[in-house]
Design a protein around this motif. Structure first.
Motif, PDB file in Angstrom:
ATOM      1  N   THR A  97     -17.386 -17.255 -21.209  1.00  0.00           N
ATOM      2  CA  THR A  97     -16.736 -18.001 -20.136  1.00  0.00           C
ATOM      3  C   THR A  97     -16.077 -17.045 -19.154  1.00  0.00           C
ATOM      4  OG1 THR A  97     -14.646 -18.193 -21.383  1.00  0.00           O
ATOM      5  CG2 THR A  97     -16.251 -19.956 -21.655  1.00  0.00           C
ATOM      6  N   GLY A  98     -16.094 -17.407 -17.884  1.00  0.00           N
ATOM      7  CA  GLY A  98     -15.438 -16.612 -16.843  1.00  0.00           C
ATOM      8  C   GLY A  98     -14.402 -17.452 -16.127  1.00  0.00           C
ATOM      9  N   SER A  99     -13.252 -16.857 -15.833  1.00  0.00           N
ATOM     10  CA  SER A  99     -12.117 -17.623 -15.325  1.00  0.00           C
ATOM     11  C   SER A  99     -11.579 -17.069 -14.017  1.00  0.00           C
ATOM     12  CB  SER A  99     -11.001 -17.633 -16.381  1.00  0.00           C
ATOM     13  OG  SER A  99      -9.824 -18.236 -15.880  1.00  0.00           O
ATOM     14  N   ALA A 100     -10.775 -17.892 -13.362  1.00  0.00           N
ATOM     15  CA  ALA A 100     -10.126 -17.486 -12.111  1.00  0.00           C
ATOM     16  C   ALA A 100      -9.059 -16.424 -12.333  1.00  0.00           C
ATOM     17  CB  ALA A 100      -9.507 -18.707 -11.432  1.00  0.00           C
ATOM     18  N   ASP A 101      -8.649 -16.214 -13.594  1.00  0.00           N
ATOM     19  CA  ASP A 101      -7.656 -15.179 -13.863  1.00  0.00           C
ATOM     20  C   ASP A 101      -8.289 -13.797 -14.035  1.00  0.00           C
ATOM     21  OD1 ASP A 101      -8.843 -15.287 -16.341  1.00  0.00           O
ATOM     22  OD2 ASP A 101      -7.100 -16.104 -17.396  1.00  0.00           O
ATOM     23  N   GLY A 102      -9.593 -13.675 -13.769  1.00  0.00           N
ATOM     24  CA  GLY A 102     -10.268 -12.390 -13.852  1.00  0.00           C
ATOM     25  C   GLY A 102     -10.771 -12.046 -15.237  1.00  0.00           C
ATOM     26  N   ARG A 103     -10.598 -12.957 -16.186  1.00  0.00           N
ATOM     27  CA  ARG A 103     -10.981 -12.655 -17.567  1.00  0.00           C
ATOM     28  C   ARG A 103     -12.323 -13.282 -17.942  1.00  0.00           C
ATOM     29  NH1 ARG A 103      -5.433 -12.452 -17.644  1.00  0.00           N
ATOM     30  NH2 ARG A 103      -4.550 -10.769 -18.921  1.00  0.00           N
ATOM     31  N   VAL A 104     -13.032 -12.569 -18.812  1.00  0.00           N
ATOM     32  CA  VAL A 104     -14.252 -13.078 -19.424  1.00  0.00           C
ATOM     33  C   VAL A 104     -14.041 -13.047 -20.927  1.00  0.00           C
ATOM     34  CG1 VAL A 104     -16.721 -12.682 -19.842  1.00  0.00           C
ATOM     35  CG2 VAL A 104     -15.758 -12.300 -17.555  1.00  0.00           C
ATOM     36  N   LYS A 105     -14.226 -14.190 -21.562  1.00  0.00           N
ATOM     37  CA  LYS A 105     -14.012 -14.296 -23.009  1.00  0.00           C
ATOM     38  C   LYS A 105     -15.308 -14.673 -23.701  1.00  0.00           C
ATOM     39  CE  LYS A 105      -9.123 -15.677 -22.719  1.00  0.00           C
ATOM     40  NZ  LYS A 105      -8.516 -14.606 -23.517  1.00  0.00           N
TER      41      LYS A 105
END
Length: 376
Positions: free
Chosen positions: A181-189
């Motif tokens: 998953t990729g998020s608006a907070d710059g993180r990929v989990k």
């Protein structure tokens, strides 16, 4: 190529080598096809495309107007010039049409009888292709930016849908329980949906070298919103793209940033960006919407191969057809364009093995015989 064909015919070479060479040639020769049109149905920008993996014949599109269209890509007329016709559309007059922008459409990976769609109207719908009626509708409290069904799952039928600020999701094509998953907070989990804790790892652009990272960017994949991600076909690597104008390639097993440099990859989208990776080529290529163009890079070296130009406005999505090495793209200009390999130059009838370039001749064909007159 002729040398490869001769070696393949004689059983002197691996047949997969010829396939890879021809697929690679076709991708490198992609051009806007003036003889193939895609019927224009959408009255606003096109956000998402998907080609069913069973036959590679039917394509779905979803637009900012909430409309969904199904196209038949096969040339039934057998004429050089033809239009890919729309089989049907879920138009504004349909009782179950999405109220707002459709952000993702996807075929059920194993059967064209089902497809899914998600929208800014906070719903995800499961559609029966034959009746064009929703088999089920899921309502969410927040906006659904993206969803994805696993292409390899045999023990679950989960659909990954995230709300609010998770902008991109993708199941691994290698491990059926692993989700990125990729998020608006710059993180990929990376997640394992079987685990109670869920999260396997958070990708770090600095590979753990915290001394080089500020506290604000530690344990982030990008210095901006992550709005696109895509696995390579073997599932061994993950490509991510962010609004920091960077694309990164990750080892999906170790979570390591491979540090491939793609240069500046312009990305001004405030929502999900759908890009595609080739299949069966050597090297593999990635097709990335880049303003009103599509940038083509080599996946593992980061080389910019070409820019495909033809749209009049921002490109939002592209999808690769692996059976014929074709590319389709959707844009804010309401058009879907077909990018088709250029036709191969005809081979002269009088061509012979001696006229081939030296590097094309398989070493197995070199003359190793000597006559008795040369002996003694």
């Amino acid at each position: 190529m002729l040398g490869l064909m001769a070696a393949r015919q004689a059983g002197l070479d691996d047949p997969a080598r010829l396939r890879r060479a021809e697929r690679t040639r076709r991708v490198l020769s992609l051009e806007l096809n003036k003889d193939r049109d895609v019927e224009r149905i959408h009255g606003s920008g096109i956000n998402t495309l998907d080609i069913e993996p069973v036959e590679g014949r039917y394509m779905l599109s979803g637009g900012s107007d909430g409309v969904i269209v199904l196209y038949d890509l096969e040339n039934l007329s057998r004429k050089p010039s033809y239009t890919c016709k729309a089989f049907f559309s879920v138009g504004r007059s349909h009782p179950d049409v999405h109220k707002f922008s459709v952000e993702t459409v996807q075929w059920y990976p194993h059967d064209t009888g089902i497809f899914t769609s998600s929208s800014f109207d906070k719903t995800l719908k499961i559609w029966d292709t034959n009746t064009l009626q929703p088999a089920d509708i899921f309502h969410f409290e927040g906006t659904v930016y993206s969803h994805h069904m696993s292409p390899v799952a045999t023990k679950h039928c989960l659909i990954a849908g995230h709300r609010q600020e998770v902008l991109a999701v993708s199941w691994s094509p290698r491990h059926e329980y692993v989700l990125a998953t990729g998020s608006a907070d710059g993180r990929v989990k990376l997640w394992d949906v079987r685990r109670a804790s869920g999260c396997l790892s958070t990708l770090d652009q600095y590979n753990g070298e915290k001394s080089k990272a500020s506290s604000e960017t530690a344990n982030t994949a990008h210095n901006g919103r992550v709005n696109g991600l895509c696995y390579t076909n073997d599932g061994l690597h993950l490509l991510t793209i962010g609004t920091d104008d960077r694309m990164r390639l990750w080892n999906s097993s170790t979570g390591e940033n491979t540090l491939v440099n793609y240069g500046k990859v312009c990305n001004e989208s405030r929502k999900g960006l759908k890009f595609a990776i080739s299949c069966g080529c050597n090297p593999e290529f990635v097709f990335v919407p880049y303003g009103s163009t599509i940038a083509v890079y080599t996946v593992f070296t980061g080389e910019l191969i070409t820019m495909l130009r033809g749209h009049y406005s921002t490109v939002n999505c592209c999808v690769f057809q692996p059976h014929f090495q074709e590319l389709y793209s959707g844009s804010k200009d309401c058009n879907i364009l077909a990018w088709i390999p250029a036709p191969r130059e005809p081979v002269p009838d009088d061509i012979s093995e001696k006229s081939l370039p030296q590097q094309c001749v398989n070493p197995a064909y070199e003359d190793a015989w000597s006559s008795s007159d040369d002996e003694g």
